[in-house]
Design an enzyme around this catalytic site. Sequence first.
Site, PDB file in Angstrom:
ATOM      1  N   ARG A 185       1.255  -0.974  -0.061  1.00 56.06           N
ATOM      2  CA  ARG A 185      -0.073   0.391  -0.359  1.00 56.06           C
ATOM      3  C   ARG A 185       0.654   0.748   0.033  1.00 56.06           C
ATOM      4  O   ARG A 185       0.478   2.360  -0.983  1.00 56.06           O
ATOM      5  CB  ARG A 185      -1.147   0.063   0.883  1.00 56.06           C
ATOM      6  CG  ARG A 185      -1.651  -1.042   1.045  1.00 56.06           C
ATOM      7  CD  ARG A 185      -2.895  -1.208   2.212  1.00 56.06           C
ATOM      8  NE  ARG A 185      -4.155  -2.164   1.969  1.00 56.06           N
ATOM      9  CZ  ARG A 185      -5.442  -2.250   2.656  1.00 56.06           C
ATOM     10  NH1 ARG A 185      -5.109  -1.330   3.294  1.00 56.06           N
ATOM     11  NH2 ARG A 185      -5.519  -3.339   2.526  1.00 56.06           N
ATOM     12  N   ASP A 217     -14.596  11.938  12.868  1.00 57.74           N
ATOM     13  CA  ASP A 217     -13.424  10.592  11.725  1.00 57.74           C
ATOM     14  C   ASP A 217     -11.668  11.607  12.556  1.00 57.74           C
ATOM     15  O   ASP A 217     -12.005  12.537  12.074  1.00 57.74           O
ATOM     16  CB  ASP A 217     -13.714  11.028  10.812  1.00 57.74           C
ATOM     17  CG  ASP A 217     -13.093   9.541  10.207  1.00 57.74           C
ATOM     18  OD1 ASP A 217     -14.016   8.432   9.805  1.00 57.74           O
ATOM     19  OD2 ASP A 217     -12.117   9.095   9.660  1.00 57.74           O
TER      20      ASP A 217
END
Length: 288
Positions: free
Chosen positions: A49, A158
């Site tokens: 990633r 968040d």
Amino acid sequence: MIPAPVQLDHLAPQLPQMEAGEFEAIADYAKTTFGLHLPLAKKEMVFARLIKRLRRRGLQDFSTYLAFIKHKDNAEERSEFLSALTTNVTQFFRESHHFDFFRDHLLAGIISKARAGHRLRFWSAGCSAGQEPYSLAMLILDSCPDAALLDIKILASDIDPRILDIARRGQYPADQRAAIPEALHRFLHPAASDQMFTIDAEPRKLISFAELNLIEDWPMRQGFDAIFCRNVAIYFDAPTQSRLWHRFAQQTKEGGHLFIGHSERLSGPAVAQMRSVGITVYVKTPTP
Ligand SMILES: C[S@@+](CC[C@H](N)C(=O)[O-])C[C@H]1O[C@@H](n2cnc3c(N)ncnc32)[C@H](O)[C@@H]1O
């Protein structure tokens, strides 16, 4: 005579390796900054990633990348780093049994308290693109159309500022409508593009969006009637999870509820403070 094929291997760009020390430094940074747990078994995943991020930034190796994200001016790449290692996957009415529980067991009490002038607070912690808090807001409004005039608020937080922008916009691809019960479709409107729909102003009025890292200090001083923190703690190691559950328990009013993800379990001091009342639903018991 056919010419021998030219060997170009030596010209192919070499992929940087992730040295053991580099992985450890990245895992250490991810843990102290975001609470992420990256055991050695995830090294390949981390490599796969992050190598894309290195390429995107034109950086030579993982040590340089780590120095880059640590720099105070590179908040945007820090978000990319977090996004690369976690997922924002969510949906409307995800784990719908939680919303059934909320509607069938809590909503009537919530509405009568609000009508009696009480302050009701809910928290979607790790709200991703907003489907979780909007599901809750639509459910409340369905039974209490004047909710926005009462003292009812949902905090939706968040860590990822980009996903919060999407949440604030409240526009979703048309194929996500199907997850929303028909009775609530009156809160959905066509968007400029017919591939999208937008959430009505009334549910939006109930929600405040805020950027918040769950492993850092929380600014809230008052308790919540219900906290939804689902599919977030799975990224944290066991001690970080226990600490988080304990902090949620402290932040929940007596008789208030905590909803956690299907693969998560309470641990640590919270176990003595919260009693299980449904599938991954807990109520805060009075302190003896
Ligand atoms: C898989 S989504 C869960 C969304 C929603 N709660 C649900 O269950 O559908 C996980 C979210 O947690 C957020 N997250 C990860 N680490 C976090 C942290 N340390 N503090 C706050 N949010 C975090 C991610 O940005 C992501 O949006």
